[in-house]
Scaffold this motif. Structure first.
Motif, short mmCIF file in Angstrom:
data_model
loop_
_atom_site.label_atom_id
_atom_site.label_comp_id
_atom_site.label_asym_id
_atom_site.label_seq_id
_atom_site.Cartn_x
_atom_site.Cartn_y
_atom_site.Cartn_z
N TYR A 161 0.79 -1.13 -0.01
CA TYR A 161 -0.01 0.05 -0.12
C TYR A 161 0.70 1.27 0.00
O TYR A 161 0.41 2.34 0.44
N GLY A 162 2.06 1.07 -0.23
CA GLY A 162 2.98 2.31 -0.13
C GLY A 162 3.13 3.11 0.96
O GLY A 162 3.51 4.18 1.10
N LEU A 163 3.17 2.17 2.08
CA LEU A 163 3.41 3.01 3.45
C LEU A 163 4.83 2.54 4.04
O LEU A 163 5.11 3.26 5.03
N SER A 164 5.59 2.09 3.43
CA SER A 164 7.12 2.06 3.74
C SER A 164 7.87 3.14 3.44
O SER A 164 7.44 4.05 2.46
N GLY A 165 8.54 3.30 4.10
CA GLY A 165 9.78 4.64 4.06
C GLY A 165 9.26 5.54 5.17
O GLY A 165 8.82 5.21 6.18
N PRO A 166 9.68 7.01 4.91
CA PRO A 166 9.38 7.87 6.18
C PRO A 166 8.00 7.93 6.52
O PRO A 166 7.16 8.14 5.62
N PRO B 146 4.94 9.94 7.19
CA PRO B 146 4.51 11.34 6.81
C PRO B 146 4.10 12.01 8.08
O PRO B 146 4.12 13.53 8.23
N TYR B 147 3.68 11.53 9.27
CA TYR B 147 3.02 12.04 10.32
C TYR B 147 4.17 12.44 11.23
O TYR B 147 3.71 13.17 12.55
N SER B 148 5.36 12.15 10.98
CA SER B 148 6.33 12.35 11.92
C SER B 148 6.91 13.90 12.28
O SER B 148 7.16 14.29 13.40
N ARG B 149 6.67 14.47 11.19
CA ARG B 149 6.92 16.26 11.65
C ARG B 149 5.72 16.70 12.46
O ARG B 149 6.06 17.86 12.60
N PHE B 150 4.67 16.36 12.46
CA PHE B 150 3.56 16.98 13.37
C PHE B 150 3.69 16.68 14.71
O PHE B 150 3.18 17.28 15.62
N GLY B 151 4.40 15.82 15.18
CA GLY B 151 4.69 15.30 16.67
C GLY B 151 5.71 15.98 17.43
O GLY B 151 5.96 17.04 17.87
#
Length: 169
Positions: A157-162, A164-169
């Motif tokens: 499903y293309g969820l591997s990698g960085p 995307p929600y890490s910058r909001f935390g």
């Protein structure tokens, strides 16, 4: 006279043949069993080598070669040996039952002792450790399988990698 000089005499008397000891032990023991025919059971059984038959009122020498007296000599139900009030058949049954009870009791005791001994032994502890180690290994394998399956689903499903929600935390 000291004890060492008496020892051979005591051993000689202890291991000598039964009739010699029997003659000195009880009165009338030296008399042949067949000569007491027609007397009483008590008189016959004073001699340990004699067998009393109630039906024929005969006193005969016990047939030691056959262990049990043959039926032609005297039926087991009517034979008396050692005690006048107990027939030979009852004596055999009683001794067999007591022997079986003793053997069963010994087997139960041996089983219980072996079972209890194995419970705290090092071999039992080593077996338990192997089981724990085996279950841990299986758990780690399952955990690795699940991680691999989750990673495959993320790639699909293309969820591997960085994240995307890490910058909001």
């Amino acid at each position: 006279m000291d004890l060492r000089s008496l020892t051979p005499v005591v051993l000689l008397l202890a291991f000598s043949s039964t009739p010699i000891l029997a003659q000195t032990a009880a009165p009338g023991v030296g008399v042949a069993c067949e000569s007491m025919n027609g007397t009483s059971c008590e008189q016959c059984l004073n001699n340990v080598t004699c067998l009393w038959c109630i039906t024929t009122r005969t006193c005969v020498t016990y047939p030691v070669r056959t262990i049990l007296p043959p039926h032609s000599l005297c039926p087991l139900n009517d034979a008396r040996w050692g005690l006048c009030w107990m027939n030979f058949q009852s004596l055999i049954i009683t001794l067999a039952v007591l022997g079986a009870v003793v053997i069963i009791a010994l087997l139960v005791c041996m089983f219980c002792c072996c079972k209890c001994e194995n419970f705290g032994s090092s071999s039992f502890m080593a077996k338990m450790e192997r089981q724990v180690k085996r279950s841990r290994t299986n758990q780690e394998e399952r955990r690795a399988e699940m991680k691999q399956r989750h990673d495959d689903i993320r790639k699909k499903y293309g969820l591997s990698g960085p994240n995307p929600y890490s910058r909001f935390g």
